[in-house]
Design a protein around this motif. Structure first.
Motif, PDB file in Angstrom:
ATOM      1  N   GLU A  52       5.848  -3.719  -6.444  1.00  0.00           N
ATOM      2  CA  GLU A  52       4.457  -4.001  -6.094  1.00  0.00           C
ATOM      3  C   GLU A  52       3.517  -3.019  -6.792  1.00  0.00           C
ATOM      4  OE1 GLU A  52       1.610  -3.595  -2.170  1.00  0.00           O
ATOM      5  OE2 GLU A  52       3.700  -4.200  -1.871  1.00  0.00           O
ATOM      6  N   GLU A  53       3.989  -1.773  -7.004  1.00  0.00           N
ATOM      7  CA  GLU A  53       3.165  -0.773  -7.677  1.00  0.00           C
ATOM      8  C   GLU A  53       2.832  -1.198  -9.101  1.00  0.00           C
ATOM      9  OE1 GLU A  53       1.718   2.312  -6.693  1.00  0.00           O
ATOM     10  OE2 GLU A  53       2.074   1.273  -4.807  1.00  0.00           O
ATOM     11  N   ASN A 102       2.590  -4.272 -10.226  1.00  0.00           N
ATOM     12  CA  ASN A 102       1.595  -5.347 -10.149  1.00  0.00           C
ATOM     13  C   ASN A 102       0.197  -4.777  -9.908  1.00  0.00           C
ATOM     14  OD1 ASN A 102       3.391  -7.465 -10.584  1.00  0.00           O
ATOM     15  ND2 ASN A 102       3.917  -7.607  -8.415  1.00  0.00           N
ATOM     16  N   TYR A 103       0.115  -3.717  -9.113  1.00  0.00           N
ATOM     17  CA  TYR A 103      -1.165  -3.061  -8.859  1.00  0.00           C
ATOM     18  C   TYR A 103      -1.705  -2.434 -10.145  1.00  0.00           C
ATOM     19  CZ  TYR A 103      -4.483   0.403  -7.010  1.00  0.00           C
ATOM     20  OH  TYR A 103      -5.598   1.169  -6.778  1.00  0.00           O
ATOM     21  N   ASN A 140      -4.973  -3.687 -12.185  1.00  0.00           N
ATOM     22  CA  ASN A 140      -6.091  -2.787 -12.444  1.00  0.00           C
ATOM     23  C   ASN A 140      -6.399  -2.686 -13.933  1.00  0.00           C
ATOM     24  OD1 ASN A 140      -7.813  -0.180 -12.118  1.00  0.00           O
ATOM     25  ND2 ASN A 140      -7.309  -0.884 -10.047  1.00  0.00           N
ATOM     26  N   VAL A 159      -4.257  -7.127  -7.544  1.00  0.00           N
ATOM     27  CA  VAL A 159      -4.684  -5.908  -6.859  1.00  0.00           C
ATOM     28  C   VAL A 159      -4.865  -6.118  -5.364  1.00  0.00           C
ATOM     29  CG1 VAL A 159      -6.608  -4.272  -6.649  1.00  0.00           C
ATOM     30  CG2 VAL A 159      -5.698  -4.850  -8.902  1.00  0.00           C
ATOM     31  N   HIS A 169      -2.164  -5.351  -2.871  1.00  0.00           N
ATOM     32  CA  HIS A 169      -1.742  -3.968  -2.662  1.00  0.00           C
ATOM     33  C   HIS A 169      -2.474  -3.419  -1.450  1.00  0.00           C
ATOM     34  CE1 HIS A 169      -0.904   0.292  -3.767  1.00  0.00           C
ATOM     35  NE2 HIS A 169       0.169  -0.242  -4.312  1.00  0.00           N
ATOM     36  N   GLN A 181      -5.452   0.922  -1.792  1.00  0.00           N
ATOM     37  CA  GLN A 181      -6.070   0.957  -3.112  1.00  0.00           C
ATOM     38  C   GLN A 181      -6.849   2.258  -3.296  1.00  0.00           C
ATOM     39  OE1 GLN A 181      -8.270  -2.629  -4.047  1.00  0.00           O
ATOM     40  NE2 GLN A 181      -6.857  -3.917  -2.891  1.00  0.00           N
ATOM     41  N   THR A 204     -11.335  -1.205  -7.162  1.00  0.00           N
ATOM     42  CA  THR A 204     -10.811  -1.822  -5.950  1.00  0.00           C
ATOM     43  C   THR A 204     -11.126  -3.317  -5.947  1.00  0.00           C
ATOM     44  OG1 THR A 204     -12.852  -1.419  -4.737  1.00  0.00           O
ATOM     45  CG2 THR A 204     -11.171   0.324  -4.662  1.00  0.00           C
ATOM     46  N   THR A 205     -10.518  -4.027  -5.017  1.00  0.00           N
ATOM     47  CA  THR A 205     -10.806  -5.456  -4.888  1.00  0.00           C
ATOM     48  C   THR A 205     -12.290  -5.717  -4.647  1.00  0.00           C
ATOM     49  OG1 THR A 205      -8.568  -5.938  -4.089  1.00  0.00           O
ATOM     50  CG2 THR A 205     -10.270  -7.570  -3.619  1.00  0.00           C
TER      51      THR A 205
END
Length: 457
Positions: A120-121, A123-124, A128, A189, A192, A195, A201-202
């Motif tokens: 998952e990291e 993908n974050y 970003n 993002v 996650h 953040q 951020t989203t």
């Protein structure tokens, strides 16, 4: 695997860049960007290289007026006057830094198959990187292209590590690329749970989406996106302590009013500083000073009095400073929920939903302790009030320059220590659209220069 670093180095040399940075070893060799930790390092380098000096934009806007001290800095004085040579110098520097950041982003995205701990990291990080690329492309579009005209020349996209001689996309194609990057990035993002506020951020990404909709005049979409953000983050600071806290938001601490901050490692107002006994080069435009009842009056500005009694008092730009000698490093606020309110208000005005727009503007005015607007206001009257209030709220932030260009207004250049106009920058002036730098024009025979600027023969 060494070829990725080789491409980064070669492209950097051609673009006049230098990658002599602390993580060079981590992005070269047989283990190039193959772990989440190294991917984070490259993403951080992409952020670190961004051209975030607010003075590059604020000096060209009408946020500030010059003092007599400007005569001791010829380049800043010329830049305030919109001299071609100074704009060309700043333009080349900003272009270079944005495309250097894109090198890191493209290297990061190109190495996805090499990541051994793809979780998952990752993908974050990937999300970003896509969001940052969208942010850079949108800044480039606003700076180096004219106001929204779908068929007009837009950005020069750089998506690969090989040297690319790409022609300029149209604005319509540029917007599609930006929106695609935003959609992909947000999808990754927002999954996650935690953040970091020093990355996009989203909420910051969705606020950027709303900015793009304003640029393309899709006001219904801007309204919808801004409302969604306001429903999630409705509370603007409504007292002095809360407003001051915005400009002191620490890294890693998420605040509902602040979507994204930048680890600037300097003072954002440093460009104003002349000497400790002389004060700044500029003071706040007389149209944008704050009444003492306003919660921002002791934060967005501060009073400076010359030792010489014959000199006037000035209100200097605050937010990151409370005295003219305070130059400590501060994190720079890049996205906050107050902008979402103003995006909503503007989109409602442009759709002639005047009553709704007035209600939202009154919400903002009440939070800063200003009186509400009357009910008898035309669409254009409300538009002018909204623009004035937004410029005051975002004084000293680069968004004001982009807004002034988008609103197609003319702005004044003032004589030193005077409210008398020295000259006027017309809304049709070619310099609102910056020149494509010589570094690009020389090596890219498919690039086209903007109107009014010298062309390389």
């Amino acid at each position: 695997m060494k070829k990725i670093y080789f491409y980064i180095l070669c492209v950097s040399i051609l673009w006049g860049c230098s990658l002599d940075q602390k993580n060079q070893d981590e992005i070269s060799g047989d283990t190039i960007i193959n772990t989440v930790q190294k991917a984070y390092s490259v993403l951080a380098e992409a952020y670190a290289g961004l051209p975030m000096q607010t003075g590059n934009f604020t000096i060209l806007s009408d946020d500030l007026q010059p003092r007599y001290t400007i005569n001791y800095n010829s380049s800043t004085k010329a830049y305030y006057a919109w001299k071609d040579s100074e704009i060309m110098t700043i333009s080349a520097d900003i272009w270079q830094k944005y495309y250097q950041s894109l090198i890191h982003i493209n290297a990061l995205l190109a190495t996805e198959n090499n990541i051994t701990d793809k979780t998952e990291e990752w993908n974050y990080i990937k999300g970003n990187a896509l969001l940052l690329k969208a942010y850079i492309y949108f800044d480039l579009l606003q700076l180096y292209s004219e106001r929204f005209t779908p068929s007009a020349p837009g950005i020069i996209a750089k998506d690969n590590l090989q040297v690319e001689n790409n022609k300029r996309l149209t604005q319509e194609e540029s917007i599609k690329a930006i929106q695609s990057l935003l959609d992909q990035g947000i999808d990754l993002v927002e999954k996650h749970s935690v953040q970091a506020n020093y990355f996009i951020t989203t909420p910051a990404a969705k606020n950027l989406q709303a900015q793009v909709y304003l640029f393309t005049k899709e006001y219904d979409k801007a309204e919808k996106t801004a409302k969604e953000l306001i429903n999630l983050f409705p509370d603007m600071p409504n007292h002095e302590t809360a407003y001051s806290a915005i400009w002191n938001t620490p890294l890693q601490k998420n605040a509902s009013a602040v979507y994204w901050i930048y680890n600037y490692q300097n003072n954002p107002n440093q460009f104003l500083y002349y000497e400790k006994d002389k004060g700044d080069y500029f003071y706040i435009n007389h149209f944008f000073t704050f009444d003492k009842e306003d919660i921002r009056s002791q934060i967005s500005q501060y009073l400076y009095t010359e030792s010489d009694e014959n000199k006037p008092e000035y209100y200097f730009l605050g937010k990151y400073k409370t005295t003219h000698t305070a130059n400590e490093a501060r994190n720079m606020v890049l996205s906050r929920n107050t902008e979402s309110y103003f995006i909503l208000i503007e989109s409602l005005i442009e759709q002639n939903k005047v009553e709704q727009a007035r209600n939202y503007l009154n919400i903002f005015l009440s939070t800063v302790n200003n009186p509400p607007l009357s009910t008898e206001l035309s669409q254009n009257s409300l538009r002018l009030i909204m623009r004035h209030e937004k410029q005051k709220e975002f004084i000293g932030e680069k968004i004001n320059f982009f807004d002034l260009k988008r609103w197609e207004v003319s702005i004044a250049r003032y004589q030193t220590d005077s409210n008398n106009r020295l000259s006027t920058i017309s809304n049709t002036d070619y310099r609102w659209t910056w020149p494509i730098p010589d570094s690009e024009m020389r090596y890219n025979n498919r690039a086209t220069q903007n109107e009014g600027w010298p062309k390389i023969k």
